[in-house]
Design an enzyme around this catalytic site. Structure first.
Site, PDB file in Angstrom:
ATOM      1  N   ASP A 177       0.847  -1.199   0.000  1.00  0.00           N
ATOM      2  CA  ASP A 177       0.000   0.000   0.000  1.00  0.00           C
ATOM      3  C   ASP A 177       0.877   1.241   0.000  1.00  0.00           C
ATOM      4  O   ASP A 177       2.097   1.161   0.083  1.00  0.00           O
ATOM      5  CB  ASP A 177      -0.901  -0.006   1.242  1.00  0.00           C
ATOM      6  CG  ASP A 177      -0.086  -0.003   2.523  1.00  0.00           C
ATOM      7  OD1 ASP A 177       0.241   1.103   2.999  1.00  0.00           O
ATOM      8  OD2 ASP A 177       0.249  -1.095   3.041  1.00  0.00           O
ATOM      9  N   ASP A 196       0.618   3.646   2.387  1.00  0.00           N
ATOM     10  CA  ASP A 196       0.456   4.255   3.700  1.00  0.00           C
ATOM     11  C   ASP A 196      -0.666   5.297   3.595  1.00  0.00           C
ATOM     12  O   ASP A 196      -1.595   5.123   2.808  1.00  0.00           O
ATOM     13  CB  ASP A 196       1.779   4.834   4.209  1.00  0.00           C
ATOM     14  CG  ASP A 196       1.816   4.933   5.732  1.00  0.00           C
ATOM     15  OD1 ASP A 196       1.595   3.888   6.386  1.00  0.00           O
ATOM     16  OD2 ASP A 196       2.057   6.020   6.257  1.00  0.00           O
TER      17      ASP A 196
END
Length: 290
Positions: free
Chosen positions: A210, A212
């Site tokens: 991802d 973040d």
């Protein structure tokens, strides 16, 4: 020439290794308590290998409860010479995309609820972690990743946070914009420090799941999205590991970067003042110098 034994510490999503000949789950006792789980041992292309699921099968340990000292001690006790750490992480860089791998070479340690050293009262030591990962081992991981068709980035700074919550947006922007970090995770420290104290070559393979919470187009970290990416990353991680025995070989010379001699000048407590109970706990990790 010493014999090579590869140790793999599997992170979120990676709980086993396929294709090990003579695969056996072994329980290993250590002076630091029980490791995260039993350790899967066997041979891959003739090279001994040990696999330890960092969070335990079924993911029963949080990042803060992982028994890091017991894990590293257990691998050293089994004869492991080279540790490959595989872990999930978030990215602070647009060009480090979910599904890519990063070979970490630096850390900023923001953890605070973990035991970080094998040494202490009764036997004090200070090791250098200026370069906390082994370039020789990272070279092999990079080649294995490229051979497996994985998009891999060489070098990066890993922000180790305590967790288990993900970052606030303010924290994420601080780590990215002001501190210059590249990826963020919850398990890289103190694992890398402990591997250096145990004189083990250590490489960190960070698997991006991802962006973040800093990224304006992706919003907050969503565990369902992370889990969806973990499965694909785990398969890539296994593909990388399967190629390591051919690259590392069955025997190895002394580490050119001195990882296997990290304690040569690290011990400060004079021999006559070293506590017997401390020495007993250090039999595996520091036996070479004690």
């Amino acid at each position: 020439m010493a014999k090579t034994m590869i140790g793999v510490i599997g992170g979120s999503g990676l709980y086993d290794i396929d294709g090990l000949e003579g695969a056996t789950w072994q329980n290993v006792e250590t002076p630091w308590g029980a490791p995260s789980d039993a350790i899967l041992t066997g041979r891959l292309d003739g090279v001994p290998m040990a696999f330890l699921p960092r969070h335990g099968r079924g993911h029963v340990h949080s990042p803060s409860s992982v028994p890091y000292r017991a894990n590293i001690d257990a691998l050293k006790r089994l004869g492991v010479t080279d540790v490959i750490s595989v872990s999930a992480c978030g990215s602070f860089r647009e060009d480090l995309a979910p599904g890519d791998f990063v070979l970490v070479d630096q850390y900023i340690d923001r953890t605070f609820a973990r035991e970080k050293s094998f040494f202490g009262p009764g036997c004090v030591a200070h090791v250098s972690v200026a370069h906390p990962t082994c370039a020789r081992l990272s070279d092999a991981c990079e080649q294995a990743a490229r051979d497996a068709g994985i998009t891999v980035h060489r070098g990066g700074t890993y922000l180790a946070m305590e967790g288990p919550q993900f970052s606030t947006m303010a924290e994420s922007k601080l780590y990215r914009d002001q501190w210059g970090c590249d990826v963020i995770g919850m398990t890289g420290m103190p694992e890398a420090k402990l591997a250096r104290e145990a004189e083990l070559c250590y490489a960190s393979v960070a698997m991006i799941t991802d962006y973040d919470s800093w990224h304006p187009d992706h919003g907050a970290v969503d565990i369902t999205t992370i889990i969806a990416t973990l499965g694909a990353n785990a398969d890539k991680g296994r593909a990388l590991v399967r190629r390591l025995p051919a690259l590392l070989g069955a025997t190895r010379a002394p580490c050119p970067h001195g990882c296997d001699r990290a304690l040569d000048f690290a011990l400060l407590t004079t021999p006559e003042r070293r506590a017997p109970e401390a020495l007993a706990r250090l039999d595996a990790v520091a036996g070479r110098v004690l």
